[in-house]
Design a protein around this motif. Structure first.
Motif, short mmCIF file in Angstrom:
data_model
loop_
_atom_site.label_atom_id
_atom_site.label_comp_id
_atom_site.label_asym_id
_atom_site.label_seq_id
_atom_site.Cartn_x
_atom_site.Cartn_y
_atom_site.Cartn_z
N TYR A 29 0.84 -1.21 0.00
CA TYR A 29 0.00 0.00 0.00
C TYR A 29 0.87 1.26 0.00
N VAL A 30 1.85 1.30 0.89
CA VAL A 30 2.72 2.47 0.99
C VAL A 30 3.51 2.65 -0.31
N LYS A 31 3.96 1.56 -0.90
CA LYS A 31 4.70 1.66 -2.17
C LYS A 31 3.82 2.25 -3.26
N ARG A 32 2.54 1.84 -3.33
CA ARG A 32 1.62 2.40 -4.32
C ARG A 32 1.39 3.89 -4.09
N VAL A 33 1.28 4.29 -2.83
CA VAL A 33 1.08 5.71 -2.50
C VAL A 33 2.31 6.51 -2.93
N VAL A 34 3.49 6.00 -2.63
CA VAL A 34 4.74 6.68 -2.99
C VAL A 34 4.84 6.86 -4.50
N ILE A 35 4.50 5.84 -5.25
CA ILE A 35 4.56 5.93 -6.72
C ILE A 35 3.45 6.83 -7.25
N LYS A 36 2.25 6.70 -6.71
CA LYS A 36 1.11 7.50 -7.19
C LYS A 36 1.39 8.99 -7.10
N TYR A 37 2.03 9.43 -6.01
CA TYR A 37 2.27 10.84 -5.81
C TYR A 37 3.70 11.26 -6.17
N SER A 38 4.40 10.41 -6.91
CA SER A 38 5.74 10.69 -7.45
C SER A 38 6.77 11.01 -6.37
N PHE A 39 6.71 10.27 -5.27
CA PHE A 39 7.72 10.43 -4.22
C PHE A 39 8.79 9.35 -4.30
N ASN A 40 8.75 8.53 -5.34
CA ASN A 40 9.70 7.43 -5.43
C ASN A 40 11.14 7.90 -5.69
N GLU A 41 11.34 9.15 -6.05
CA GLU A 41 12.68 9.69 -6.24
C GLU A 41 13.16 10.48 -5.01
N SER A 42 12.33 10.55 -3.98
CA SER A 42 12.69 11.29 -2.77
C SER A 42 13.72 10.54 -1.95
N ARG A 43 14.45 11.29 -1.14
CA ARG A 43 15.44 10.68 -0.26
C ARG A 43 14.77 10.25 1.04
N PRO A 44 14.89 8.98 1.41
CA PRO A 44 14.29 8.53 2.67
C PRO A 44 15.11 9.02 3.86
N GLY A 75 -4.36 12.17 3.49
CA GLY A 75 -5.34 11.13 3.78
C GLY A 75 -4.78 9.73 3.56
N SER A 76 -4.01 9.56 2.50
CA SER A 76 -3.39 8.27 2.23
C SER A 76 -2.40 7.89 3.32
N MET A 78 -2.53 9.00 6.40
CA MET A 78 -3.30 8.76 7.63
C MET A 78 -3.80 7.32 7.68
N TYR A 79 -4.19 6.78 6.54
CA TYR A 79 -4.63 5.38 6.52
C TYR A 79 -3.48 4.46 6.94
N ALA A 80 -2.29 4.73 6.47
CA ALA A 80 -1.13 3.93 6.86
C ALA A 80 -0.84 4.07 8.35
N VAL A 81 -0.98 5.29 8.88
CA VAL A 81 -0.75 5.53 10.31
C VAL A 81 -1.73 4.72 11.15
N ILE A 82 -2.98 4.74 10.76
CA ILE A 82 -4.01 4.02 11.52
C ILE A 82 -3.79 2.51 11.43
N GLY A 83 -3.38 2.02 10.27
CA GLY A 83 -3.23 0.59 10.07
C GLY A 83 -1.97 0.00 10.68
N THR A 84 -0.81 0.52 10.28
CA THR A 84 0.44 -0.15 10.68
C THR A 84 1.60 0.77 10.97
N ARG A 85 1.46 2.07 10.80
CA ARG A 85 2.61 2.96 10.94
C ARG A 85 2.39 4.05 11.99
N PRO A 86 2.18 3.68 13.26
CA PRO A 86 1.99 4.70 14.28
C PRO A 86 3.23 5.58 14.47
N ASP A 87 4.40 5.11 14.00
CA ASP A 87 5.61 5.91 14.09
C ASP A 87 5.54 7.18 13.25
N LEU A 88 4.64 7.21 12.27
CA LEU A 88 4.48 8.39 11.43
C LEU A 88 3.36 9.33 11.91
N ALA A 89 2.69 8.96 12.98
CA ALA A 89 1.51 9.70 13.42
C ALA A 89 1.82 11.17 13.72
#
Length: 95
Positions: A29-44, A75-76, A78-89
């Motif tokens: 899910y997170v990978k699809r969000v990253v690609i959808k919004y063109s963040f795949n070239e961002s530095r982690p 919103g995308s 936030m869904y990840a935060v609620i599901g599995t990524r509370p570290d990003l909250a």
């Protein structure tokens, strides 16, 4: 209704069953969000936003044309935060 098979996927969340419990992952899910919004070239980064950072309003030149795009990204996340990524909250809430 009766289900006799162990679930592996539910609501975009991959479930891994172990002897000690269940791990929840949203990597696809997170990978699809990253690609959808063109963040795949961002530095982690290894850490989230610093607690002392004060966000500022954008200047006229920095404002985006369509604020619904920003709202969709948040919103995308936030869904990840609620599901599995509370570290990003904290970071997502600040944004």
């Amino acid at each position: 209704m009766t289900e006799t098979v162990t679930a592996n996927w539910a609501l975009e969340i991959y479930l891994i069953h172990t002897k000690t419990g269940v791990m929840l992952l949203q990597k696809a899910y997170v990978k699809r969000v990253v690609i959808k919004y063109s963040f795949n070239e961002s530095r982690p980064l290894a850490t989230s936003i610093d607690n002392n950072v004060q966000l500022q309003n954008a200047t006229e030149a920095e404002k985006i044309d369509d604020p619904t795009m920003y709202q969709s990204i948040i919103g995308s996340l936030m869904y990840a935060v609620i599901g599995t990524r509370p570290d990003l909250a904290y970071t997502v809430t600040m944004l």
